[in-house]
Design a protein around this motif. Structure first.
Motif, PDB file in Angstrom:
ATOM      1  N   MET A   1       0.832  -1.176   0.000  1.00  0.00           N
ATOM      2  CA  MET A   1       0.000   0.000   0.000  1.00  0.00           C
ATOM      3  C   MET A   1       0.877   1.240   0.000  1.00  0.00           C
ATOM      4  N   TYR A   2       0.273   2.342  -0.418  1.00  0.00           N
ATOM      5  CA  TYR A   2       0.950   3.637  -0.440  1.00  0.00           C
ATOM      6  C   TYR A   2       0.015   4.645   0.210  1.00  0.00           C
ATOM      7  N   ILE A   3       0.549   5.454   1.106  1.00  0.00           N
ATOM      8  CA  ILE A   3      -0.240   6.476   1.785  1.00  0.00           C
ATOM      9  C   ILE A   3       0.282   7.836   1.378  1.00  0.00           C
ATOM     10  N   ALA A   4      -0.626   8.670   0.867  1.00  0.00           N
ATOM     11  CA  ALA A   4      -0.292  10.035   0.459  1.00  0.00           C
ATOM     12  C   ALA A   4      -0.986  11.004   1.402  1.00  0.00           C
ATOM     13  N   MET A   5      -0.196  11.924   1.962  1.00  0.00           N
ATOM     14  CA  MET A   5      -0.756  12.886   2.914  1.00  0.00           C
ATOM     15  C   MET A   5      -0.340  14.302   2.530  1.00  0.00           C
ATOM     16  N   ASN A   6      -1.262  15.218   2.713  1.00  0.00           N
ATOM     17  CA  ASN A   6      -0.968  16.642   2.612  1.00  0.00           C
ATOM     18  C   ASN A   6      -1.347  17.285   3.931  1.00  0.00           C
ATOM     19  N   ARG A   7      -0.437  18.078   4.483  1.00  0.00           N
ATOM     20  CA  ARG A   7      -0.698  18.796   5.737  1.00  0.00           C
ATOM     21  C   ARG A   7      -0.973  20.257   5.414  1.00  0.00           C
ATOM     22  N   PHE A   8      -1.971  20.794   6.100  1.00  0.00           N
ATOM     23  CA  PHE A   8      -2.375  22.185   5.924  1.00  0.00           C
ATOM     24  C   PHE A   8      -2.382  22.867   7.289  1.00  0.00           C
ATOM     25  N   THR A   9      -1.799  24.058   7.360  1.00  0.00           N
ATOM     26  CA  THR A   9      -1.827  24.869   8.570  1.00  0.00           C
ATOM     27  C   THR A   9      -2.879  25.955   8.368  1.00  0.00           C
ATOM     28  N   VAL A  10      -3.848  26.015   9.279  1.00  0.00           N
ATOM     29  CA  VAL A  10      -5.009  26.888   9.121  1.00  0.00           C
ATOM     30  C   VAL A  10      -5.191  27.707  10.397  1.00  0.00           C
ATOM     31  N   THR A  11      -5.517  28.988  10.248  1.00  0.00           N
ATOM     32  CA  THR A  11      -5.830  29.799  11.422  1.00  0.00           C
ATOM     33  C   THR A  11      -7.205  29.400  11.944  1.00  0.00           C
ATOM     34  N   PRO A  12      -7.438  29.546  13.235  1.00  0.00           N
ATOM     35  CA  PRO A  12      -8.750  29.196  13.791  1.00  0.00           C
ATOM     36  C   PRO A  12      -9.910  29.928  13.104  1.00  0.00           C
TER      37      PRO A  12
ATOM     38  N   ALA B   1      -4.932  17.364   7.833  1.00  0.00           N
ATOM     39  CA  ALA B   1      -4.169  16.487   6.947  1.00  0.00           C
ATOM     40  C   ALA B   1      -5.127  15.642   6.120  1.00  0.00           C
ATOM     41  N   SER B   2      -4.900  15.630   4.812  1.00  0.00           N
ATOM     42  CA  SER B   2      -5.619  14.686   3.956  1.00  0.00           C
ATOM     43  C   SER B   2      -4.794  13.406   3.933  1.00  0.00           C
TER      44      SER B   2
ATOM     45  N   GLY C   1       0.575  29.181   3.411  1.00  0.00           N
ATOM     46  CA  GLY C   1       1.596  28.569   2.569  1.00  0.00           C
ATOM     47  C   GLY C   1       1.060  27.431   1.730  1.00  0.00           C
ATOM     48  N   HIS C   2       1.982  26.629   1.224  1.00  0.00           N
ATOM     49  CA  HIS C   2       1.619  25.468   0.421  1.00  0.00           C
ATOM     50  C   HIS C   2       1.393  24.271   1.337  1.00  0.00           C
ATOM     51  N   PRO C   3       0.510  23.361   0.928  1.00  0.00           N
ATOM     52  CA  PRO C   3       0.396  22.136   1.723  1.00  0.00           C
ATOM     53  C   PRO C   3       1.723  21.384   1.692  1.00  0.00           C
TER      54      PRO C   3
END
Length: 106
Positions: A1-12, A53-54, A89-91
């Motif tokens: 299997m392969y897991i792909a994740m994108n992290r996003f920093t978001v203000t409240p 995170a996706s 910023g960018h994910p």
């Protein structure tokens, strides 16, 4: 299997709108060979930021790469630049090849 994740920093202040965007979008993932499952994760607020995170699971890395080259990928991301103001910023992308999998037992 392969897991792909994108992290996003978001203000409240943007967290609800960011979450709604993901919950109401058409991902087109289920159209792809090799797609296993998707999770959108919301972490705690730390230092005035919320981490999202996706998390997408694929049969293998090639199935994920095929997704990134597909019409379905382009359709799912067609408005991404217009929504960039919701996160900072960018994910941050992270890709992982599974080296061990222990399924739950009944």
């Amino acid at each position: 299997m392969y897991i792909a994740m994108n992290r996003f920093t978001v203000t409240p202040d943007n967290a609800s709108a960011f979450q709604d965007l993901w919950l109401n979008r058409e991902s087109h993932l289920d159209q792809m060979d090799g797609f296993v499952e998707f999770h959108m994760l919301r972490g705690p607020e730390v230092d005035g930021k919320v981490l999202f995170a996706s998390h997408t699971v694929w049969q293998d890395e090639e199935a994920f790469r095929a997704w990134t080259r597909s019409d379905a990928f382009r359709a799912a991301h067609k408005n991404a630049s217009g929504n960039a103001k919701l996160h900072e910023g960018h994910p941050s992308f992270e890709g992982f090849t599974t080296i061990q999998h222990i399924p739950a037992t009944a």
